[in-house]
Design a protein around this motif. Sequence first.
Motif, PDB file in Angstrom:
ATOM      1  N   ASP A 127       0.833  -1.205   0.000  1.00 12.82           N
ATOM      2  CA  ASP A 127       0.000   0.000   0.000  1.00 12.82           C
ATOM      3  C   ASP A 127       0.869   1.257   0.000  1.00 12.82           C
ATOM      4  O   ASP A 127       0.552   2.254  -0.663  1.00 12.82           O
ATOM      5  CB  ASP A 127      -0.916   0.024   1.228  1.00 12.82           C
ATOM      6  CG  ASP A 127      -2.042  -1.000   1.129  1.00 12.82           C
ATOM      7  OD1 ASP A 127      -2.213  -1.596   0.042  1.00 12.82           O
ATOM      8  OD2 ASP A 127      -2.745  -1.200   2.141  1.00 12.82           O
ATOM      9  N   PHE A 128       1.974   1.219   0.757  1.00 13.41           N
ATOM     10  CA  PHE A 128       2.877   2.357   0.790  1.00 13.41           C
ATOM     11  C   PHE A 128       3.466   2.627  -0.590  1.00 13.41           C
ATOM     12  O   PHE A 128       3.498   3.767  -1.055  1.00 13.41           O
ATOM     13  CB  PHE A 128       4.011   2.109   1.785  1.00 13.41           C
ATOM     14  CG  PHE A 128       3.780   2.743   3.116  1.00 13.41           C
ATOM     15  CD1 PHE A 128       3.979   4.096   3.305  1.00 13.41           C
ATOM     16  CD2 PHE A 128       3.337   1.984   4.180  1.00 13.41           C
ATOM     17  CE1 PHE A 128       3.761   4.685   4.532  1.00 13.41           C
ATOM     18  CE2 PHE A 128       3.110   2.556   5.409  1.00 13.41           C
ATOM     19  CZ  PHE A 128       3.323   3.909   5.594  1.00 13.41           C
ATOM     20  N   ALA A 129       3.961   1.577  -1.232  1.00 16.29           N
ATOM     21  CA  ALA A 129       4.576   1.747  -2.547  1.00 16.29           C
ATOM     22  C   ALA A 129       3.580   2.322  -3.540  1.00 16.29           C
ATOM     23  O   ALA A 129       3.905   3.236  -4.309  1.00 16.29           O
ATOM     24  CB  ALA A 129       5.112   0.400  -3.044  1.00 16.29           C
ATOM     25  N   GLU A 130       2.347   1.827  -3.507  1.00 16.09           N
ATOM     26  CA  GLU A 130       1.319   2.314  -4.426  1.00 16.09           C
ATOM     27  C   GLU A 130       0.964   3.772  -4.141  1.00 16.09           C
ATOM     28  O   GLU A 130       0.850   4.588  -5.072  1.00 16.09           O
ATOM     29  CB  GLU A 130       0.063   1.445  -4.304  1.00 16.09           C
ATOM     30  CG  GLU A 130      -1.037   1.848  -5.268  1.00 16.09           C
ATOM     31  CD  GLU A 130      -2.261   0.955  -5.149  1.00 16.09           C
ATOM     32  OE1 GLU A 130      -3.245   1.208  -5.886  1.00 16.09           O
ATOM     33  OE2 GLU A 130      -2.246   0.010  -4.327  1.00 16.09           O
ATOM     34  N   ALA A 131       0.808   4.104  -2.851  1.00 15.92           N
ATOM     35  CA  ALA A 131       0.454   5.478  -2.479  1.00 15.92           C
ATOM     36  C   ALA A 131       1.555   6.460  -2.866  1.00 15.92           C
ATOM     37  O   ALA A 131       1.282   7.576  -3.347  1.00 15.92           O
ATOM     38  CB  ALA A 131       0.168   5.557  -0.983  1.00 15.92           C
ATOM     39  N   LEU A 132       2.803   6.080  -2.659  1.00 10.29           N
ATOM     40  CA  LEU A 132       3.916   6.949  -3.020  1.00 10.29           C
ATOM     41  C   LEU A 132       3.981   7.166  -4.524  1.00 10.29           C
ATOM     42  O   LEU A 132       4.159   8.297  -4.997  1.00 10.29           O
ATOM     43  CB  LEU A 132       5.232   6.348  -2.512  1.00 10.29           C
ATOM     44  CG  LEU A 132       5.460   6.392  -1.001  1.00 10.29           C
ATOM     45  CD1 LEU A 132       6.617   5.488  -0.606  1.00 10.29           C
ATOM     46  CD2 LEU A 132       5.717   7.820  -0.537  1.00 10.29           C
ATOM     47  N   LYS A 133       3.827   6.097  -5.283  1.00  5.31           N
ATOM     48  CA  LYS A 133       3.870   6.228  -6.742  1.00  5.31           C
ATOM     49  C   LYS A 133       2.708   7.057  -7.250  1.00  5.31           C
ATOM     50  O   LYS A 133       2.865   7.886  -8.161  1.00  5.31           O
ATOM     51  CB  LYS A 133       3.877   4.839  -7.386  1.00  5.31           C
ATOM     52  CG  LYS A 133       5.219   4.123  -7.231  1.00  5.31           C
ATOM     53  CD  LYS A 133       5.247   2.794  -7.958  1.00  5.31           C
ATOM     54  CE  LYS A 133       6.620   2.146  -7.863  1.00  5.31           C
ATOM     55  NZ  LYS A 133       6.690   0.847  -8.582  1.00  5.31           N
ATOM     56  N   ASN A 134       1.528   6.886  -6.667  1.00  6.21           N
ATOM     57  CA  ASN A 134       0.360   7.682  -7.073  1.00  6.21           C
ATOM     58  C   ASN A 134       0.584   9.164  -6.796  1.00  6.21           C
ATOM     59  O   ASN A 134       0.065  10.029  -7.512  1.00  6.21           O
ATOM     60  CB  ASN A 134      -0.898   7.202  -6.352  1.00  6.21           C
ATOM     61  CG  ASN A 134      -1.395   5.871  -6.875  1.00  6.21           C
ATOM     62  OD1 ASN A 134      -1.029   5.440  -7.974  1.00  6.21           O
ATOM     63  ND2 ASN A 134      -2.217   5.191  -6.092  1.00  6.21           N
ATOM     64  N   ALA A 135       1.340   9.455  -5.739  1.00  5.30           N
ATOM     65  CA  ALA A 135       1.629  10.848  -5.388  1.00  5.30           C
ATOM     66  C   ALA A 135       2.815  11.410  -6.166  1.00  5.30           C
ATOM     67  O   ALA A 135       3.135  12.586  -6.057  1.00  5.30           O
ATOM     68  CB  ALA A 135       1.901  10.962  -3.893  1.00  5.30           C
TER      69      ALA A 135
END
Length: 202
Positions: free
Chosen positions: A80-88
């Motif tokens: 979830d962290f990796a996805e949230a960071l990439k989305n941002a």
Amino acid sequence: MAAVGKLATLLPVARKGASLEIYAPSLRSLPKGSMLVMTTLPIIDWNDCLLRDLQTVPKGRHTDIYAAIMMIDPFACWEDFAEALKNAGILGVINFPPASMIERSMAGEPVDTGQELELRRMEWFTSLGFKTLFAAAEDSEIISAERRLGSDLHGVVYLPEKALELRICDEMELVSLGQQGSSMPKFALLDETASKRPVPQN
């Protein structure tokens, strides 16, 4: 020595010529003006604060910004962290606060198991294409990070225990220590002491 970056509670607006920045929204949950040592205490959910803040980050590519993550969090869902960071649009991470300042033995010495977990997690982030900075308080930690992360390590932030006496504010300056014979850029949060202190070479 001129400042080259900052530890910030708010994600700055992208601008031409922006310098290195560490994005630590969790600091907003701590009393302004209190000492940085509070970041090492179990009084806030450091990573949850970051994850929630990432939901409101304006979309775009935020270059030279590194999200401050507690890498030894046993409850984090790292995917979830990796996805949230990439989305941002954030593709940089740093182990802040570092494990060596959180995990201590009864005698007050750092616990090596925390740093091992930290380095494994950072290796995982690099496997997904993230850039890394490594925060460390001791020479041995810096040497270990350079050996383990190699070319995936983009710099080191020297954070001695005295830095924990610094007062929390919206922006805290990072100072360049130069490379000092190494290919690795080095920075510090502690101006006068750290800028004069020799940093280990490979």
